[in-house]
Each structure stands twice: as C-alpha cells, then as structure tokens.
Design a protein around this motif. Structure first.
Motif, PDB file in Angstrom:
ATOM      1  N   THR A  73       0.827  -1.210   0.000  1.00  0.00           N
ATOM      2  CA  THR A  73       0.000   0.000   0.000  1.00  0.00           C
ATOM      3  C   THR A  73       0.859   1.256   0.000  1.00  0.00           C
ATOM      4  O   THR A  73       0.581   2.213  -0.727  1.00  0.00           O
ATOM      5  CB  THR A  73      -0.937  -0.002   1.225  1.00  0.00           C
ATOM      6  OG1 THR A  73      -1.716  -1.191   1.193  1.00  0.00           O
ATOM      7  CG2 THR A  73      -1.854   1.197   1.222  1.00  0.00           C
ATOM      8  N   ALA A  74       1.920   1.252   0.789  1.00  0.00           N
ATOM      9  CA  ALA A  74       2.813   2.412   0.848  1.00  0.00           C
ATOM     10  C   ALA A  74       3.495   2.657  -0.495  1.00  0.00           C
ATOM     11  O   ALA A  74       3.583   3.798  -0.962  1.00  0.00           O
ATOM     12  CB  ALA A  74       3.862   2.211   1.940  1.00  0.00           C
ATOM     13  N   VAL A  75       3.965   1.603  -1.132  1.00  0.00           N
ATOM     14  CA  VAL A  75       4.640   1.757  -2.427  1.00  0.00           C
ATOM     15  C   VAL A  75       3.667   2.288  -3.475  1.00  0.00           C
ATOM     16  O   VAL A  75       4.007   3.197  -4.245  1.00  0.00           O
ATOM     17  CB  VAL A  75       5.257   0.405  -2.882  1.00  0.00           C
ATOM     18  CG1 VAL A  75       5.693   0.461  -4.327  1.00  0.00           C
ATOM     19  CG2 VAL A  75       6.423   0.038  -1.972  1.00  0.00           C
TER      20      VAL A  75
ATOM     21  N   ALA B 221       0.919   4.045  -2.962  1.00  0.00           N
ATOM     22  CA  ALA B 221       0.557   5.423  -2.632  1.00  0.00           C
ATOM     23  C   ALA B 221       1.678   6.394  -2.986  1.00  0.00           C
ATOM     24  O   ALA B 221       1.428   7.503  -3.468  1.00  0.00           O
ATOM     25  CB  ALA B 221       0.218   5.537  -1.153  1.00  0.00           C
ATOM     26  N   LEU B 222       2.915   5.988  -2.768  1.00  0.00           N
ATOM     27  CA  LEU B 222       4.043   6.879  -3.060  1.00  0.00           C
ATOM     28  C   LEU B 222       4.393   6.911  -4.541  1.00  0.00           C
ATOM     29  O   LEU B 222       4.966   7.881  -5.021  1.00  0.00           O
ATOM     30  CB  LEU B 222       5.260   6.462  -2.229  1.00  0.00           C
ATOM     31  CG  LEU B 222       5.104   6.671  -0.728  1.00  0.00           C
ATOM     32  CD1 LEU B 222       6.295   6.089   0.011  1.00  0.00           C
ATOM     33  CD2 LEU B 222       4.936   8.141  -0.392  1.00  0.00           C
ATOM     34  N   TRP B 223       4.099   5.835  -5.265  1.00  0.00           N
ATOM     35  CA  TRP B 223       4.444   5.759  -6.679  1.00  0.00           C
ATOM     36  C   TRP B 223       3.568   6.677  -7.516  1.00  0.00           C
ATOM     37  O   TRP B 223       4.015   7.293  -8.473  1.00  0.00           O
ATOM     38  CB  TRP B 223       4.303   4.316  -7.168  1.00  0.00           C
ATOM     39  CG  TRP B 223       4.766   4.131  -8.566  1.00  0.00           C
ATOM     40  CD1 TRP B 223       3.990   4.146  -9.692  1.00  0.00           C
ATOM     41  CD2 TRP B 223       6.094   3.930  -9.012  1.00  0.00           C
ATOM     42  NE1 TRP B 223       4.753   3.946 -10.803  1.00  0.00           N
ATOM     43  CE2 TRP B 223       6.060   3.808 -10.413  1.00  0.00           C
ATOM     44  CE3 TRP B 223       7.314   3.818  -8.364  1.00  0.00           C
ATOM     45  CZ2 TRP B 223       7.199   3.587 -11.167  1.00  0.00           C
ATOM     46  CZ3 TRP B 223       8.449   3.597  -9.118  1.00  0.00           C
ATOM     47  CH2 TRP B 223       8.377   3.493 -10.499  1.00  0.00           C
ATOM     48  N   LYS B 224       2.314   6.778  -7.151  1.00  0.00           N
ATOM     49  CA  LYS B 224       1.379   7.601  -7.910  1.00  0.00           C
ATOM     50  C   LYS B 224       1.736   9.075  -7.787  1.00  0.00           C
ATOM     51  O   LYS B 224       2.341   9.502  -6.818  1.00  0.00           O
ATOM     52  CB  LYS B 224      -0.054   7.383  -7.404  1.00  0.00           C
ATOM     53  CG  LYS B 224      -0.612   6.028  -7.713  1.00  0.00           C
ATOM     54  CD  LYS B 224      -0.829   5.889  -9.181  1.00  0.00           C
ATOM     55  CE  LYS B 224      -1.538   4.603  -9.527  1.00  0.00           C
ATOM     56  NZ  LYS B 224      -1.770   4.486 -10.935  1.00  0.00           N
ATOM     57  N   ASN B 225       1.323   9.830  -8.783  1.00  0.00           N
ATOM     58  CA  ASN B 225       1.568  11.266  -8.791  1.00  0.00           C
ATOM     59  C   ASN B 225       0.551  11.928  -7.868  1.00  0.00           C
ATOM     60  O   ASN B 225      -0.620  12.036  -8.199  1.00  0.00           O
ATOM     61  CB  ASN B 225       1.435  11.803 -10.223  1.00  0.00           C
ATOM     62  CG  ASN B 225       1.768  13.262 -10.303  1.00  0.00           C
ATOM     63  OD1 ASN B 225       2.302  13.843  -9.374  1.00  0.00           O
ATOM     64  ND2 ASN B 225       1.446  13.875 -11.430  1.00  0.00           N
ATOM     65  N   ASN B 226       1.005  12.354  -6.703  1.00  0.00           N
ATOM     66  CA  ASN B 226       0.133  12.967  -5.707  1.00  0.00           C
ATOM     67  C   ASN B 226       0.279  14.481  -5.777  1.00  0.00           C
ATOM     68  O   ASN B 226       1.209  15.049  -5.228  1.00  0.00           O
ATOM     69  CB  ASN B 226       0.488  12.474  -4.302  1.00  0.00           C
ATOM     70  CG  ASN B 226       0.327  10.986  -4.183  1.00  0.00           C
ATOM     71  OD1 ASN B 226      -0.716  10.463  -4.516  1.00  0.00           O
ATOM     72  ND2 ASN B 226       1.357  10.308  -3.725  1.00  0.00           N
TER      73      ASN B 226
END
Length: 91
Positions: free
Chosen positions: A56-58, A60-65
């Motif tokens: 989940t962390a990977v 969430a961080l991979w997407k362009n936020n």
C-alpha cells in the motif's frame, strides 16, 4: 482436442502453477491435521499485515500525488500535451 505446447510455457506460468500446487498440498495437510509450515497463526498474520502495509505504501508513493495548485495545473498541462501528441501521431 487441443494439444499442450509445453515448450511455449513461460517461467512465470510454471512458478504460478508450482505455488498453486504447494498451496493445495499445504491446505490438504492442514485439513488432515499435519502442519508443514513452522509458523504460528500470529506470525502469519503479522507477515501478511506487513506485506499489505508495504504494498500500500509503495502504491501510494508511486502515484503522482498533486496537492498544490501548481502541481495540479502542471498535471492539466501534461494531460493536454499527451492528448495533443496522440492526435499528432494518429495523423
């Protein structure tokens, strides 16, 4: 009747089938009261929770936020450029 093409089977397919067979054998042994894996239920739960949190962390961080106005505007510009590029490539 179709014939199997064993030579064309990928390594990934063999791995998936092997893991499935291992899971089925383990399930059968568990049902019959023979636990092969030396893990307690609590250890398995902790491991699954850890893996879920990590994945989940990977993701969430991979997407362009994009939280700032500038980042959101840049996203719109990027989307417009991609659409423009796709239209130019179709012609």
């Amino acid at each position: 009747m179709k014939r199997f093409n064993i030579k064309g089977v990928t390594v990934a397919t063999w791995v998936r089938i092997s893991v499935l067979l291992l899971a089925l054998v383990n399930q059968f042994l568990t049902i019959t009261g023979n636990s092969v894996l030396p893990f307690s239920d609590e250890e398995v739960e902790k491991f699954v929770t850890f893996i879920f949190t990590g994945v989940t962390a990977v993701i969430a961080l991979w997407k362009n936020n994009s939280f700032t106005r500038a980042a959101q505007d840049a996203d719109k510009m990027m989307k417009a450029e991609k659409e423009k590029s796709l239209l130019n490539n179709e012609n």
